[in-house]
Write a protein that holds these residues in place. Sequence first.
Motif, PDB file in Angstrom:
ATOM      1  N   UNK A  34       4.885 104.702  -2.263  1.00  0.00           N
ATOM      2  CA  UNK A  34       6.289 104.332  -2.265  1.00  0.00           C
ATOM      3  C   UNK A  34       6.464 102.883  -2.734  1.00  0.00           C
ATOM      4  N   UNK A  35       5.649 102.004  -2.180  1.00  0.00           N
ATOM      5  CA  UNK A  35       5.732 100.592  -2.556  1.00  0.00           C
ATOM      6  C   UNK A  35       5.528 100.412  -4.049  1.00  0.00           C
ATOM      7  N   UNK A  36       4.413 100.925  -4.548  1.00  0.00           N
ATOM      8  CA  UNK A  36       4.067 100.671  -5.947  1.00  0.00           C
ATOM      9  C   UNK A  36       5.031 101.386  -6.889  1.00  0.00           C
ATOM     10  N   UNK A  37       5.577 102.514  -6.430  1.00  0.00           N
ATOM     11  CA  UNK A  37       6.449 103.298  -7.310  1.00  0.00           C
ATOM     12  C   UNK A  37       7.670 102.506  -7.764  1.00  0.00           C
ATOM     13  N   UNK A  38       8.141 101.575  -6.921  1.00  0.00           N
ATOM     14  CA  UNK A  38       9.385 100.885  -7.287  1.00  0.00           C
ATOM     15  C   UNK A  38       9.228  99.946  -8.480  1.00  0.00           C
ATOM     16  N   UNK A  39       8.272  98.991  -8.425  1.00  0.00           N
ATOM     17  CA  UNK A  39       8.089  98.188  -9.644  1.00  0.00           C
ATOM     18  C   UNK A  39       7.625  99.044 -10.819  1.00  0.00           C
ATOM     19  N   UNK A  40       6.829 100.083 -10.527  1.00  0.00           N
ATOM     20  CA  UNK A  40       6.357 100.952 -11.607  1.00  0.00           C
ATOM     21  C   UNK A  40       7.536 101.609 -12.311  1.00  0.00           C
ATOM     22  N   UNK A  50     -11.341 101.662  -2.397  1.00  0.00           N
ATOM     23  CA  UNK A  50     -10.059 101.995  -1.784  1.00  0.00           C
ATOM     24  C   UNK A  50      -9.003 102.346  -2.829  1.00  0.00           C
ATOM     25  N   UNK A  51      -8.267 103.396  -2.553  1.00  0.00           N
ATOM     26  CA  UNK A  51      -7.113 103.786  -3.374  1.00  0.00           C
ATOM     27  C   UNK A  51      -7.482 104.215  -4.792  1.00  0.00           C
ATOM     28  N   UNK A  52      -8.721 104.599  -5.006  1.00  0.00           N
ATOM     29  CA  UNK A  52      -9.101 105.059  -6.345  1.00  0.00           C
ATOM     30  C   UNK A  52      -8.210 106.222  -6.778  1.00  0.00           C
ATOM     31  N   UNK A  53      -7.660 106.105  -7.973  1.00  0.00           N
ATOM     32  CA  UNK A  53      -6.918 107.233  -8.540  1.00  0.00           C
ATOM     33  C   UNK A  53      -5.462 107.371  -8.117  1.00  0.00           C
ATOM     34  N   UNK A  54      -4.957 106.466  -7.250  1.00  0.00           N
ATOM     35  CA  UNK A  54      -3.568 106.705  -6.829  1.00  0.00           C
ATOM     36  C   UNK A  54      -2.566 106.366  -7.923  1.00  0.00           C
ATOM     37  N   UNK A  55      -3.026 105.714  -9.015  1.00  0.00           N
ATOM     38  CA  UNK A  55      -2.075 105.425 -10.095  1.00  0.00           C
ATOM     39  C   UNK A  55      -1.455 106.723 -10.609  1.00  0.00           C
ATOM     40  N   UNK A  56      -2.254 107.786 -10.629  1.00  0.00           N
ATOM     41  CA  UNK A  56      -1.722 109.052 -11.127  1.00  0.00           C
ATOM     42  C   UNK A  56      -0.650 109.598 -10.183  1.00  0.00           C
ATOM     43  N   UNK A  57      -0.895 109.471  -8.882  1.00  0.00           N
ATOM     44  CA  UNK A  57       0.098 109.940  -7.910  1.00  0.00           C
ATOM     45  C   UNK A  57       1.389 109.138  -8.035  1.00  0.00           C
ATOM     46  N   UNK A  58       1.237 107.823  -8.243  1.00  0.00           N
ATOM     47  CA  UNK A  58       2.418 106.969  -8.371  1.00  0.00           C
ATOM     48  C   UNK A  58       3.242 107.386  -9.587  1.00  0.00           C
ATOM     49  N   UNK A  59       2.564 107.549 -10.715  1.00  0.00           N
ATOM     50  CA  UNK A  59       3.284 107.883 -11.942  1.00  0.00           C
ATOM     51  C   UNK A  59       3.927 109.264 -11.823  1.00  0.00           C
TER      52      UNK A  59
END
Lengths: 363, 359, 309
Positions: free
Chosen positions: B75-81, B265-274
């Motif tokens: 949720x956090x990263x999704x906003x600036x993304x 930590x958090x490997x691969x969450x960029x895909x979930x964010x996008x």
Amino acid sequence: MKGRTMKLIHTRAHRDTASGRRIAAFAAIATTVALVATGCAAATPGDSGGSDGDGATEALSIAFLPKQLNNPYTDVVLSGGKAGTEEIGGEYSVVGPLEASASSQVSFINTLTQQGTKVIVIAANDPDAVGPALEEARAAGAKIVAFDSDTNPDYRDVFISQVVSKDVALIQVEQIAEQIGGSGEIAILSATANATNQNEWIKFIEEELASNPEYADITLVAKVYGDDDDAKSFQEAQGLLSAYPNLKGIISPTTVGIAATARYLSTTDFKGKVALVGLGLPNEMREFVKDGTVKEFALWDPAQLGYVAAFAGQALVDGTITGAVGDTFMAGELGEKEVGEGGIVIVGPPTRFNADNIDDYDF
Amino acid sequence: MSERTIVRSGEGVPATTAGTLPVRVRSRWTRILLSRDAVMFYALIAVVVYAYTQVPYFASTQTVGFLLLDVIPILLIAMPMALVIITGEIDLSVASTVGLTSAVMGVLFQAGVPIGVVLVLCLLLGTVLGAVNGFLVTALGLPSLAVTIGTLALYRGFALVVIGDNAVANFPQELTRFSTSKLGDTGIPVVMLLVLAVALVFGVLLHFTPFGRALVALGFNKEAAAFVGIRVGRAKFWLFVSTGLVSSLAGIFWTLRYSSARSDNATGIELAVIAAVLLGGVSIFGGTGSIPGVIIGVLLIGTINYTLRLARFSDVVLSIVTGALLIASVVAPSIAEWARGRLHARRTARLELQRAAAQ
Amino acid sequence: MLVVVTATINPLFLTPQGVKDLLLNATIVVILAIGQALVIITRNVDLSVGSILGLVAFGTGTLFAVYPGIPIILVFVIGMAFGAVLGAVNGLLVTIAKVPALVITLGTLYIYRGVNNAWAGGTQYFAGDRPRAFSSLSTDTIFGFPLITLLAIAVVVGVAIVLAYTRAGRDLYAIGSDPAAARLFGIPVTRRVLGAFVASGVLAGLAAVLYASRFNAVGATTGTGLELDVVAAAVVGGVAIFGGSGTVVGAAIGALLLTTITSALTALRVDKFWQQAIVGVLIIAAISVDRLVSLNRARKLRVSEARNV
């Protein structure tokens, strides 16, 4: 350049009207809802048995949470867990992440807590990361049995260990010393760099090499990590042999690592010249033992691990044991087991596998 | 052209461009109630209601807590993304920024640096990592997809260099407890207040400031945006910086929640964010999207995943569902478009026929 | 440009006994990178290659397990056909639905992997389950070159020729440079892009069969995370991420360079923790250099044009 990387992917005329969007959005929703609906519908028959109702006669729910799903070694352990749970008359389930990462197990512990699972049997990917979630599960009344890879002792009731960690280390040192003739360079190819059990064995291996005068001529030149990934382990093995031309032996205390290393050795001139020992599954290693790549390796029967864990869970729930040193419980056909120092239950001694006996085992 | 964005970007939008709207005029409320964001919101409600009534154990405050804790980093990263994607760029390095922050946090803390200082340094680190991305993209004019694939590897590599195969776990209990503590009996994690603040900042920035409208314009047409006086490079640079900063915030939360600082930590969450951002209605072409939409997108994916897990589906199903949702969310508009085109063609044809008959 | 870099770096790293291993390691990534290059040249990207490879590799394992006597050549054909189907799904979604490839292939990355997990479960097939002749493909050599590496070279040459000298090949560049203009010129954009995705799928299928020949186990997680290596290889090899330029030879060299560096770092006993960071630096350096070169060229072009006027 046109800094609009994303746009390049497809140039499409921007067109729009409100109704198109709406139809689109509805279509998306419909898909979503359909997915969820079909999914849930499919689930219902499977778990309606145990999850509803809070009657006193409810079966003891034992959930296994391995490091990751779809790992052959884990499957053998789980088969034992299933057999044990069924013998008790409990309700068996398995949940787990597809990738062995520390944080991914936490969500599963959370859902198990919520489902009111009585016993959580866990192989921790990280001894600390699962801690807070396990504490919450215990607060909700669950008993925690660690197996295969321990959590921080504060967070579980008992740990079912395959064997005494030191014995696992010693048998591997002994085997490698035999096979390289007592002197020369050796290396270790392990699983992930954070794996609790592998790191403990490696620690004992290093201590034994340093302290036992019989092994004074053996030098450990490298430790590498194949992350329990076949291709990665394969390449690490290859890297070891190119970096250390005088290497005489490799210890791989993980089933994925030893199989990948054996595969590499068997395809090269190093076959039969560089010794390989470690922990392997007989079914994976059979070919390499027969073609002479590997003389001897070790392992315990993984199924017993899951089997004992199920019985330990039951004993914790009905109060037979509390996890204190000296507690004993009956583990089905394996007989009486005792809780030792640090809340650890030892399952059995490791077995050595070689050309003479490997065909007697099927796991 | 930009009127469409403004129409779609949710509530509270000034109707200054209403005059240029397409012929079919609807009341403002109808528009809001039928917007894509709204429809996503109905879907979310539908899923929640379904789960609430049909899935055992879902109906409890524990659900709220566990579910939100799971989605907070995304949720956090999704906003600036979302803002980055709206301007037509992308940042794939966010998960690695989380990992590197976590690793540095562990190492500094172990070295005896006071935790307050550690946290400040971590946020600073995130800012720098974001600035590096921003510099490469805006000053050197490199494609952000390629740049951030590079920094994805680079930052994760640094994380490995910094902490290696160690894990640091002994963070102060007050902090780790705080990271999972709940607001009274509501089950809502206290950290959600922070998330809310971040959401407000980005929401206001995007929807209520000239800067935000400029970003949208930027996503539509860079040259035009430059003509009307938007400093394209600078705007994008700061977006990348904000992504880095928020990612490091997510990294701190991640480390404390799992009380474990590790390189992976958090490997691969960029895909979930996008995936969540796109599902939330942000166009991958740039130029459209809203913060409420993104939040709903994240919650929708999070709730579906949580529900499936509670209904004892394996992760196999989860990954298939995530992929299917992602594709459905982008393919559906195209299919609708196509269907509408067909319909329109048929209608026109019929009209032609009628006209011909009349004559 | 990168050929020069490679040529200067390579001799340092290439020790005779390592050559064979090096080539073998590179082979699979080289084949995947060629497919990726075709897609990227058309201004698309295929992130699902790792998942396609996993699915086809497991399929290969299954074939040998179910039909032990199956001719090896038939396995190659089936593997490539399977890859083609998976690639076609990507291509159709991208072209028919007119949705960016990044999103579609991100979605199919999840889906194919999920299908692989569902299909394989905990099952893995090991080298022992496959005929020796199949495994020996990746160990036998001709003049010091492993068989599968020769196969990869043949693929590079074949695809390079198609790309440089056929109408379809040239069309890919035109589409990547300016899709709208390409359409105006009457280039069948949809068909060509679909073709590029299918080709990428076929090559991923081929790579998967070779993977099964080379490595011990194929299962649910085979090929996870490979997509980034492959995209990185293509980008390092000078294929512009925004389409329209680049060669498959470049992509192949990029793949070779990346694997060489990874192997070399291990062989030189560089701390393994540095390896990933170095790969990252390399990617950024490669795109920066390309950018500078093209800026330079543009400036020269402007200068010479100005002079001509």
